[in-house]
Design an enzyme around this catalytic site. Structure first.
Site, PDB file in Angstrom:
ATOM      1  N   ASP A  62      43.546  31.466  35.537  1.00  0.00           N
ATOM      2  CA  ASP A  62      42.509  32.496  36.119  1.00  0.00           C
ATOM      3  C   ASP A  62      42.516  32.225  37.585  1.00  0.00           C
ATOM      4  O   ASP A  62      41.536  31.985  38.311  1.00  0.00           O
ATOM      5  CB  ASP A  62      41.270  32.187  35.507  1.00  0.00           C
ATOM      6  N   CYS A 120      42.741  39.416  38.679  1.00  0.00           N
ATOM      7  CA  CYS A 120      41.876  40.281  39.194  1.00  0.00           C
ATOM      8  C   CYS A 120      42.518  41.116  40.179  1.00  0.00           C
ATOM      9  O   CYS A 120      41.930  41.961  40.869  1.00  0.00           O
ATOM     10  CB  CYS A 120      40.665  39.497  40.012  1.00  0.00           C
ATOM     11  N   GLU A 175      40.070  44.296  36.276  1.00  0.00           N
ATOM     12  CA  GLU A 175      40.357  42.843  35.549  1.00  0.00           C
ATOM     13  C   GLU A 175      41.387  42.946  34.312  1.00  0.00           C
ATOM     14  O   GLU A 175      41.269  43.663  33.185  1.00  0.00           O
ATOM     15  CB  GLU A 175      39.343  42.124  35.268  1.00  0.00           C
TER      16      GLU A 175
END
Length: 352
Positions: free
Chosen positions: A283, A308, A342
């Protein structure tokens, strides 16, 4: 749930943009259109003796007065008017005040005021403000930080019928849309294939780590930010997650350690060879993955990648799909009514 046309447009864009890597069914998770965001940052606009909330437009270089934030958590919206009124009634508090940051959990709120002056000179005024508002308050100026109440927030996430408990502060990176955050974690859990051990990079304070840990034998999670790791260890203990090892180490150094290229003092007493990683969870920040992280990820049977930034994800997938195939693709409307999107991608190594 009402779904905005903006999200429909983002889904349409994603299907075309990522078509070279995935032609299956994209799962989509819309957000509420109001009161979904638990973090908000505003400037102050000074006009005569009065101040107003403001947002800064980086393109025009102008500040625009803001009366309310419909997207912000309800606790933030409720505090904004009395906070502004109290600030305007105090010359000491509003002078050289340039910004405010709100950070909320499901049940708690902390507010940070940012100053271009010595906040020690207004300590008493700040303490009275916090008391009158009944709210946790932080004040910051260059090299100084004052806390009234507490800077820590408690959070609970409901994941497939089980509650997980967290503590963090506003210096930690947080997923700012709690409902979507829970959906992301549940989506990750549903992707697991024959889990053995988990390697997680960029683990923060353990947002993904804790709910995934019960499904693996052992978990090794890395993070560079000391403050986030402090909370990660605290969260591990309060959730009795005994199979997690948190480690402060860069992905580059970890790659070298796993390859046996050199020994690191911070790994003393930890046998990396004892792990049998079936999955790696990534992430990363908006810049995406470095080449060394992609090289590390490609050694694992399964990759869970939350991004993102669709642009850097697209670039990273060019490399990752040389060894892995995209099995699942999800789109999460983390920031409703904005261009932000996202993505969640699950990849498996060819032959697995």
């Amino acid at each position: 749930m009402l779904v905005s046309e903006d999200f429909d447009a983002k889904v349409h864009f994603a299907k075309k943009f990522f078509a070279p890597f995935f032609t299956g069914e994209f799962e989509s998770f819309p957000s509420p259109l109001a009161h979904y965001r638990t973090r908000a940052e505003l400037s102050f606009y000074h006009e005569g003796d009065e101040i107003f909330y403001a947002m800064f437009d980086p393109l025009s270089k102008k500040k625009y007065k803001i009366k309310s934030l419909n997207f912000a958590d309800e606790k933030i919206c409720a505090l904004m008017p009395p906070l502004l009124k109290a600030l305007n009634q105090s010359p000491a508090l509003k002078t050289k005040l340039f910004g405010v940051e709100f950070c909320a959990s499901k049940t708690e709120l902390c507010t940070t005021l940012l100053y271009h002056k010595d906040i020690e000179l207004i300590r008493g005024d700040l303490e009275k403000l916090s008391s009158n508002l009944g709210s946790n308050l932080i004040a910051r100026s260059r090299g100084k930080k004052l806390i009234f109440g507490t800077a820590e927030l408690r959070q609970s996430l409901s994941i497939k019928g089980r509650e997980f408990f967290y503590t963090f502060d506003n210096d930690c990176f947080i997923q700012p849309n709690t409902l979507i955050n829970e959906k992301m974690i549940e989506w990750a859990l549903e992707r697991l294939k024959r889990p053995r051990d988990l390697l997680e990079l960029y683990c923060g304070y353990g947002n993904f780590t804790l709910p995934l840990a019960p499904h693996f034998g052992r978990v090794l999670a890395t993070e560079l930010a000391k403050n986030s790791l402090r909370f990660a260890e605290q969260n591990r203990q309060q959730n009795a997650a005994h199979n997690i090892t948190f480690l402060r180490m860069s992905s580059e150094d970890l790659s070298r350690a796993l390859a046996g290229e050199r020994e690191f003092f911070r790994l003393r007493g930890l046998d990396l060879n004892a792990f049998d990683f079936s999955h790696i969870l990534l992430d990363p920040p908006r810049a995406g993955l470095s080449q060394s992280v992609m090289d590390l990820a490609q050694k694992h049977p399964h990759i869970l990648y939350f991004s993102c930034n669709p642009t850097t994800l697209h670039d990273n997938l060019k490399s990752l799909t040389r060894t892995h195939r995209v099995e699942n693709f999800a789109l999460f409307d983390q920031f409703a009514l904005t261009p932000h999107l996202e993505c969640g991608v699950f990849l498996s190594k060819m032959g697995h």
